[in-house]
Design a protein around this motif. Structure first.
Motif, PDB file in Angstrom:
ATOM      1  N   ALA A  60       1.017  -1.553   0.052  1.00  0.00           N
ATOM      2  CA  ALA A  60      -0.097  -0.071  -0.035  1.00  0.00           C
ATOM      3  C   ALA A  60       0.717   1.160   0.017  1.00  0.00           C
ATOM      4  O   ALA A  60       0.159   1.867  -0.519  1.00  0.00           O
ATOM      5  N   VAL A  61       1.548   1.643   0.579  1.00  0.00           N
ATOM      6  CA  VAL A  61       2.835   2.409   0.831  1.00  0.00           C
ATOM      7  C   VAL A  61       3.728   3.055  -0.704  1.00  0.00           C
ATOM      8  O   VAL A  61       3.839   3.924  -1.406  1.00  0.00           O
ATOM      9  N   LYS A  62       3.827   1.499  -1.096  1.00  0.00           N
ATOM     10  CA  LYS A  62       4.366   1.381  -2.573  1.00  0.00           C
ATOM     11  C   LYS A  62       3.879   1.659  -3.656  1.00  0.00           C
ATOM     12  O   LYS A  62       3.896   2.599  -4.734  1.00  0.00           O
ATOM     13  N   ALA A  63       2.038   1.818  -3.661  1.00  0.00           N
ATOM     14  CA  ALA A  63       1.814   2.090  -4.219  1.00  0.00           C
ATOM     15  C   ALA A  63       1.622   3.510  -4.291  1.00  0.00           C
ATOM     16  O   ALA A  63       0.985   4.052  -5.962  1.00  0.00           O
ATOM     17  N   THR A  64       1.514   4.164  -3.256  1.00  0.00           N
ATOM     18  CA  THR A  64       1.303   5.651  -3.344  1.00  0.00           C
ATOM     19  C   THR A  64       2.672   6.270  -3.810  1.00  0.00           C
ATOM     20  O   THR A  64       2.223   7.772  -4.046  1.00  0.00           O
ATOM     21  N   ARG A  86      18.329   3.905  11.821  1.00  0.00           N
ATOM     22  CA  ARG A  86      17.254   5.100  10.839  1.00  0.00           C
ATOM     23  C   ARG A  86      17.631   4.463   9.350  1.00  0.00           C
ATOM     24  O   ARG A  86      18.920   4.771   8.804  1.00  0.00           O
ATOM     25  N   TRP A  87      16.466   5.427   8.938  1.00  0.00           N
ATOM     26  CA  TRP A  87      16.436   5.406   7.255  1.00  0.00           C
ATOM     27  C   TRP A  87      15.891   6.337   6.696  1.00  0.00           C
ATOM     28  O   TRP A  87      15.498   7.247   7.801  1.00  0.00           O
ATOM     29  N   ILE A  88      16.218   6.347   5.401  1.00  0.00           N
ATOM     30  CA  ILE A  88      15.746   7.876   5.361  1.00  0.00           C
ATOM     31  C   ILE A  88      14.956   7.032   3.510  1.00  0.00           C
ATOM     32  O   ILE A  88      15.220   6.341   3.092  1.00  0.00           O
ATOM     33  N   SER A  89      14.070   7.676   3.267  1.00  0.00           N
ATOM     34  CA  SER A  89      13.034   7.222   1.870  1.00  0.00           C
ATOM     35  C   SER A  89      12.928   8.405   1.179  1.00  0.00           C
ATOM     36  O   SER A  89      12.709   9.662   1.297  1.00  0.00           O
ATOM     37  N   HIS A  90      12.609   8.036   0.026  1.00  0.00           N
ATOM     38  CA  HIS A  90      12.338   9.746  -1.183  1.00  0.00           C
ATOM     39  C   HIS A  90      12.029   8.702  -2.457  1.00  0.00           C
ATOM     40  O   HIS A  90      11.692   7.590  -2.580  1.00  0.00           O
ATOM     41  N   GLY A  91      10.554   9.324  -3.128  1.00  0.00           N
ATOM     42  CA  GLY A  91       9.906   9.291  -4.100  1.00  0.00           C
ATOM     43  C   GLY A  91       9.138   9.875  -4.659  1.00  0.00           C
ATOM     44  O   GLY A  91       9.572  11.312  -4.015  1.00  0.00           O
ATOM     45  N   THR A  92       8.374   9.487  -5.623  1.00  0.00           N
ATOM     46  CA  THR A  92       7.488  10.730  -5.719  1.00  0.00           C
ATOM     47  C   THR A  92       5.889   9.793  -6.185  1.00  0.00           C
ATOM     48  O   THR A  92       5.691   9.273  -6.146  1.00  0.00           O
ATOM     49  N   GLY A  94       1.570  11.948  -7.087  1.00  0.00           N
ATOM     50  CA  GLY A  94       1.148  13.067  -7.399  1.00  0.00           C
ATOM     51  C   GLY A  94       1.939  12.949  -9.151  1.00  0.00           C
ATOM     52  O   GLY A  94       2.454  12.131  -9.931  1.00  0.00           O
ATOM     53  N   ALA A  95       2.096  13.981  -9.067  1.00  0.00           N
ATOM     54  CA  ALA A  95       2.251  14.858 -10.301  1.00  0.00           C
ATOM     55  C   ALA A  95       4.087  14.951 -10.804  1.00  0.00           C
ATOM     56  O   ALA A  95       4.445  15.836 -11.117  1.00  0.00           O
ATOM     57  N   GLY A  96       3.879  13.883  -9.860  1.00  0.00           N
ATOM     58  CA  GLY A  96       5.902  14.281 -10.072  1.00  0.00           C
ATOM     59  C   GLY A  96       6.473  14.829  -8.636  1.00  0.00           C
ATOM     60  O   GLY A  96       8.140  15.400  -8.501  1.00  0.00           O
ATOM     61  N   GLU A  97       5.938  14.732  -7.595  1.00  0.00           N
ATOM     62  CA  GLU A  97       6.102  15.678  -5.984  1.00  0.00           C
ATOM     63  C   GLU A  97       7.796  14.847  -5.551  1.00  0.00           C
ATOM     64  O   GLU A  97       6.938  14.114  -5.440  1.00  0.00           O
ATOM     65  N   ASN A  98       8.916  15.555  -5.269  1.00  0.00           N
ATOM     66  CA  ASN A  98       9.753  14.637  -4.226  1.00  0.00           C
ATOM     67  C   ASN A  98       8.784  14.598  -2.970  1.00  0.00           C
ATOM     68  O   ASN A  98       9.211  15.646  -2.531  1.00  0.00           O
ATOM     69  N   VAL A  99       8.949  13.846  -2.652  1.00  0.00           N
ATOM     70  CA  VAL A  99       8.853  13.752  -1.232  1.00  0.00           C
ATOM     71  C   VAL A  99      10.453  12.854  -0.482  1.00  0.00           C
ATOM     72  O   VAL A  99      10.847  11.635  -1.296  1.00  0.00           O
ATOM     73  N   TYR A 100      10.940  13.232   0.768  1.00  0.00           N
ATOM     74  CA  TYR A 100      11.439  12.586   1.934  1.00  0.00           C
ATOM     75  C   TYR A 100      10.657  12.698   3.064  1.00  0.00           C
ATOM     76  O   TYR A 100      10.097  12.599   3.724  1.00  0.00           O
ATOM     77  N   THR A 101      11.082  11.589   3.273  1.00  0.00           N
ATOM     78  CA  THR A 101      10.839  10.582   4.784  1.00  0.00           C
ATOM     79  C   THR A 101      11.902  10.120   5.544  1.00  0.00           C
ATOM     80  O   THR A 101      12.725   9.298   5.204  1.00  0.00           O
ATOM     81  N   SER A 102      12.048  10.284   6.876  1.00  0.00           N
ATOM     82  CA  SER A 102      12.976   9.243   7.940  1.00  0.00           C
ATOM     83  C   SER A 102      12.497   9.231   8.397  1.00  0.00           C
ATOM     84  O   SER A 102      11.507   9.320   8.755  1.00  0.00           O
ATOM     85  N   GLY A 103      13.158   7.557   9.478  1.00  0.00           N
ATOM     86  CA  GLY A 103      12.502   7.182  10.598  1.00  0.00           C
ATOM     87  C   GLY A 103      13.155   6.161  10.867  1.00  0.00           C
ATOM     88  O   GLY A 103      14.718   6.332  11.011  1.00  0.00           O
ATOM     89  N   ASN A 104      13.424   6.136  11.967  1.00  0.00           N
ATOM     90  CA  ASN A 104      13.370   5.030  13.110  1.00  0.00           C
ATOM     91  C   ASN A 104      12.930   3.755  13.235  1.00  0.00           C
ATOM     92  O   ASN A 104      11.967   3.614  13.725  1.00  0.00           O
ATOM     93  N   ASP A 105      13.665   2.281  13.038  1.00  0.00           N
ATOM     94  CA  ASP A 105      12.905   0.706  13.538  1.00  0.00           C
ATOM     95  C   ASP A 105      13.953   0.646  14.163  1.00  0.00           C
ATOM     96  O   ASP A 105      14.788   0.738  14.674  1.00  0.00           O
ATOM     97  N   ILE A 106      13.030  -0.353  15.478  1.00  0.00           N
ATOM     98  CA  ILE A 106      13.373  -1.194  16.810  1.00  0.00           C
ATOM     99  C   ILE A 106      12.833  -2.617  15.757  1.00  0.00           C
ATOM    100  O   ILE A 106      11.597  -2.474  15.841  1.00  0.00           O
TER     101      ILE A 106
END
Length: 124
Positions: A60-64, A86-92, A94-106
């Motif tokens: 579901a996350v990948k589909a967006t 600690r990780w970061i993600s990036h992708g696009t 909508g109409a190509g808007e770049n998005v960046y997210t970061s987070g921590n996993d345990i």
């Protein structure tokens, strides 16, 4: 045969699942290899139980997003049955808007399988 370490499992978590295929069925097959059937994942807005539900969440996350990719900033490191990173993600979106997210996993590991996860991120 090389023994799998806790940090190896975390790298599979990122590389094989989050950076893996978009298809939910393929993700579930991969998850079943190293995610326990009683796995519980705790995200800020939801909990998921089992490798199938985990695969559905990831799909579901990948589909967006288009071109969604995760990379590690810190770790993984661990001991005593836990691994964190600690990780970061990036992708696009909508109409190509770049998005960046970061987070921590345990992640908690038992008998060579992922059994529980706590995620700190602004996402799901």
């Amino acid at each position: 045969m090389r023994e799998t370490t806790d940090t190896d499992l975390y790298r599979r978590w990122i590389d094989d699942l989050w950076n893996g295929p978009k298809d939910r069925t393929k993700l579930a097959e991969i998850a079943e290899e190293f995610v326990d059937e009683d796995f519980v994942g705790h995200w800020p807005t939801t909990d998921v139980v089992g490798p199938g539900k985990l695969a559905a969440l990831i799909a579901a996350v990948k589909a967006t997003h288009k071109g969604l990719e995760y990379s590690l900033e810190v770790g993984p490191f661990g001991g005593d049955g836990y691994v964190a990173a600690r990780w970061i993600s990036h992708g696009t979106v909508g109409a190509g808007e770049n998005v960046y997210t970061s987070g921590n996993d345990i992640l908690r590991i038992a008998d060579g399988r992922l059994v529980e996860c706590w995620v700190a991120s602004p996402g799901v």
